[in-house]
Design a protein around this motif. Sequence first.
Motif, PDB file in Angstrom:
ATOM      1  N   ALA A 179       0.823  -1.206   0.000  1.00  0.00           N
ATOM      2  CA  ALA A 179       0.000   0.000   0.000  1.00  0.00           C
ATOM      3  C   ALA A 179       0.860   1.261   0.000  1.00  0.00           C
ATOM      4  O   ALA A 179       0.410   2.332  -0.418  1.00  0.00           O
ATOM      5  CB  ALA A 179      -0.934   0.004   1.206  1.00  0.00           C
ATOM      6  N   SER A 180       2.098   1.132   0.431  1.00  0.00           N
ATOM      7  CA  SER A 180       3.009   2.281   0.488  1.00  0.00           C
ATOM      8  C   SER A 180       3.710   2.564  -0.840  1.00  0.00           C
ATOM      9  O   SER A 180       4.484   3.518  -0.951  1.00  0.00           O
ATOM     10  CB  SER A 180       4.071   2.040   1.567  1.00  0.00           C
ATOM     11  OG  SER A 180       4.790   0.836   1.309  1.00  0.00           O
ATOM     12  N   THR A 181       3.439   1.729  -1.860  1.00  0.00           N
ATOM     13  CA  THR A 181       4.064   1.888  -3.174  1.00  0.00           C
ATOM     14  C   THR A 181       3.112   2.620  -4.109  1.00  0.00           C
ATOM     15  O   THR A 181       1.946   2.243  -4.247  1.00  0.00           O
ATOM     16  CB  THR A 181       4.414   0.523  -3.786  1.00  0.00           C
ATOM     17  OG1 THR A 181       5.344  -0.160  -2.939  1.00  0.00           O
ATOM     18  CG2 THR A 181       5.022   0.689  -5.166  1.00  0.00           C
ATOM     19  N   LEU A 182       3.614   3.657  -4.758  1.00  0.00           N
ATOM     20  CA  LEU A 182       2.819   4.387  -5.751  1.00  0.00           C
ATOM     21  C   LEU A 182       3.001   3.722  -7.109  1.00  0.00           C
ATOM     22  O   LEU A 182       4.123   3.572  -7.591  1.00  0.00           O
ATOM     23  CB  LEU A 182       3.271   5.847  -5.821  1.00  0.00           C
ATOM     24  CG  LEU A 182       2.589   6.723  -6.876  1.00  0.00           C
ATOM     25  CD1 LEU A 182       1.096   6.858  -6.577  1.00  0.00           C
ATOM     26  CD2 LEU A 182       3.246   8.105  -6.948  1.00  0.00           C
ATOM     27  N   LEU A 183       1.893   3.325  -7.731  1.00  0.00           N
ATOM     28  CA  LEU A 183       1.923   2.750  -9.071  1.00  0.00           C
ATOM     29  C   LEU A 183       1.652   3.860 -10.079  1.00  0.00           C
ATOM     30  O   LEU A 183       0.583   4.491 -10.051  1.00  0.00           O
ATOM     31  CB  LEU A 183       0.877   1.643  -9.218  1.00  0.00           C
ATOM     32  CG  LEU A 183       0.718   1.049 -10.631  1.00  0.00           C
ATOM     33  CD1 LEU A 183       2.027   0.428 -11.113  1.00  0.00           C
ATOM     34  CD2 LEU A 183      -0.417   0.034 -10.662  1.00  0.00           C
ATOM     35  N   VAL A 184       2.612   4.103 -10.950  1.00  0.00           N
ATOM     36  CA  VAL A 184       2.473   5.112 -11.992  1.00  0.00           C
ATOM     37  C   VAL A 184       2.278   4.399 -13.325  1.00  0.00           C
ATOM     38  O   VAL A 184       3.163   3.669 -13.786  1.00  0.00           O
ATOM     39  CB  VAL A 184       3.716   6.022 -12.066  1.00  0.00           C
ATOM     40  CG1 VAL A 184       3.542   7.066 -13.166  1.00  0.00           C
ATOM     41  CG2 VAL A 184       3.959   6.697 -10.722  1.00  0.00           C
ATOM     42  N   ILE A 185       1.119   4.590 -13.930  1.00  0.00           N
ATOM     43  CA  ILE A 185       0.810   3.987 -15.227  1.00  0.00           C
ATOM     44  C   ILE A 185       0.991   5.054 -16.298  1.00  0.00           C
ATOM     45  O   ILE A 185       0.238   6.027 -16.355  1.00  0.00           O
ATOM     46  CB  ILE A 185      -0.632   3.436 -15.257  1.00  0.00           C
ATOM     47  CG1 ILE A 185      -0.847   2.419 -14.124  1.00  0.00           C
ATOM     48  CG2 ILE A 185      -0.924   2.801 -16.612  1.00  0.00           C
ATOM     49  CD1 ILE A 185      -2.294   1.977 -13.966  1.00  0.00           C
ATOM     50  N   ASP A 186       1.988   4.864 -17.118  1.00  0.00           N
ATOM     51  CA  ASP A 186       2.297   5.796 -18.197  1.00  0.00           C
ATOM     52  C   ASP A 186       1.571   5.307 -19.449  1.00  0.00           C
ATOM     53  O   ASP A 186       2.003   4.362 -20.103  1.00  0.00           O
ATOM     54  CB  ASP A 186       3.821   5.821 -18.404  1.00  0.00           C
ATOM     55  CG  ASP A 186       4.263   6.746 -19.521  1.00  0.00           C
ATOM     56  OD1 ASP A 186       3.397   7.338 -20.191  1.00  0.00           O
ATOM     57  OD2 ASP A 186       5.487   6.860 -19.733  1.00  0.00           O
ATOM     58  N   ALA A 187       0.462   5.967 -19.776  1.00  0.00           N
ATOM     59  CA  ALA A 187      -0.393   5.524 -20.884  1.00  0.00           C
ATOM     60  C   ALA A 187      -0.292   6.471 -22.070  1.00  0.00           C
ATOM     61  O   ALA A 187      -1.292   6.903 -22.646  1.00  0.00           O
ATOM     62  CB  ALA A 187      -1.844   5.396 -20.411  1.00  0.00           C
ATOM     63  N   ALA A 188       0.929   6.783 -22.464  1.00  0.00           N
ATOM     64  CA  ALA A 188       1.158   7.754 -23.538  1.00  0.00           C
ATOM     65  C   ALA A 188       0.543   7.321 -24.862  1.00  0.00           C
ATOM     66  O   ALA A 188       0.165   8.168 -25.679  1.00  0.00           O
ATOM     67  CB  ALA A 188       2.661   7.988 -23.704  1.00  0.00           C
ATOM     68  N   TYR A 189       0.452   6.014 -25.093  1.00  0.00           N
ATOM     69  CA  TYR A 189      -0.022   5.506 -26.385  1.00  0.00           C
ATOM     70  C   TYR A 189      -1.419   4.892 -26.282  1.00  0.00           C
ATOM     71  O   TYR A 189      -1.848   4.166 -27.186  1.00  0.00           O
ATOM     72  CB  TYR A 189       0.963   4.471 -26.926  1.00  0.00           C
ATOM     73  CG  TYR A 189       2.335   5.040 -27.195  1.00  0.00           C
ATOM     74  CD1 TYR A 189       2.665   5.566 -28.439  1.00  0.00           C
ATOM     75  CD2 TYR A 189       3.309   5.074 -26.195  1.00  0.00           C
ATOM     76  CE1 TYR A 189       3.922   6.110 -28.683  1.00  0.00           C
ATOM     77  CE2 TYR A 189       4.569   5.614 -26.426  1.00  0.00           C
ATOM     78  CZ  TYR A 189       4.863   6.132 -27.672  1.00  0.00           C
ATOM     79  OH  TYR A 189       6.105   6.677 -27.910  1.00  0.00           O
TER      80      TYR A 189
END
Length: 362
Positions: A179-189
């Motif tokens: 829960a302490s981890t930030l998930l960054v989803i890079d959806a450029a495409y």
Amino acid sequence: MAIQPRDGILDIRPYKPGSSEAPGIANPVKLSSNENALGCSPKAAEAFEASSARLHLYPDGGATKLREAIAKEEGLEAENIVCGCGSDEILQLLGKAYLNPGDKVVQSQYGFLVYRLVAMQSGAELVSAPEQNYTTDVDAVIEAAGDDARIVFIANPNNPTGTYISDAEIRRLRDGLPASTLLVIDAAYAEFVDAADYNAGLELARERDDVVVTRTFSKIHGLAGARLGWAYGHRSIIDVLHRVRGPFNVNLPAIEAGTAAIQDRDFMRRSAEHNAKWVDWLRQQIGGMGLEVTPSVCNFVLIHFPETPGKTAADADAYLTSKGLIIRGVEPYGLPNALRATVGKEDENRRLVDALADFMKA
């Protein structure tokens, strides 16, 4: 003695964009930066030009008009959106806001190079999780993250491979992280993908306070030169990003062009249709030459070359450049035997295939 920067800064290798020059050749075909083959929306260009009468004025620091337009078109909440000078600025803001020296950052094996820059700028440790068939392996990412990863960056679809993982896999990844981890989803495409099992992650970011999705105007909208991106996430994350961004980090012409672009759904549709046709054609034609081409849902293809002298990726790159065709070497990603080629206009795509065929026959 020159004043020294913080430890680790001089170890950073600056990001090198795709080349745009072929020595001795005027007006070469640039297929190295995943730019939109159709240019940008005429409506966006008109809005950009019209803004020139107001260049003496500061832009709205919150890019309110643009955020509201994005929210309306994407079915989101404007207050949960922050805009930036390209999505790469937002990625860097996330590092600035959430990383401390020594923190762990995780990416997939062939993740976008900016993730490494973000980690190094903050003095964090970057860990790359092995991929399977040039595709993000959720189990490997979870294992690499362990119980102490601060940020996990996932490009979905991924650059430079062009592959993606399903919405179910993204959700399984989020559930498998602390829960302490930030998930960054890079959806450029994201706008190029029409697979039924794909989702850009906006719904997941709406549901949770440990997910943020970044998007860009550089690809489907063709506004790479305007430098414009945005992120969507829980209000607590967006509030933090507003605190660390520059007070006027999005310029006035970009705000106007972006507002017009996000509303021009017809241009987006035409761009996606053009790409779908030609990315499949490129894979079929190049694959028919005996070269492996990774299946791509983006506006580029990753082409793998043998190690045979005279037929290597470096040899192909040099040959294509000599013919005025510029594509991208991906050795910095750990792929020395591959080249990435952007989908271009019809004549550009045909020139690329013809030149590659000549290279392979030579």
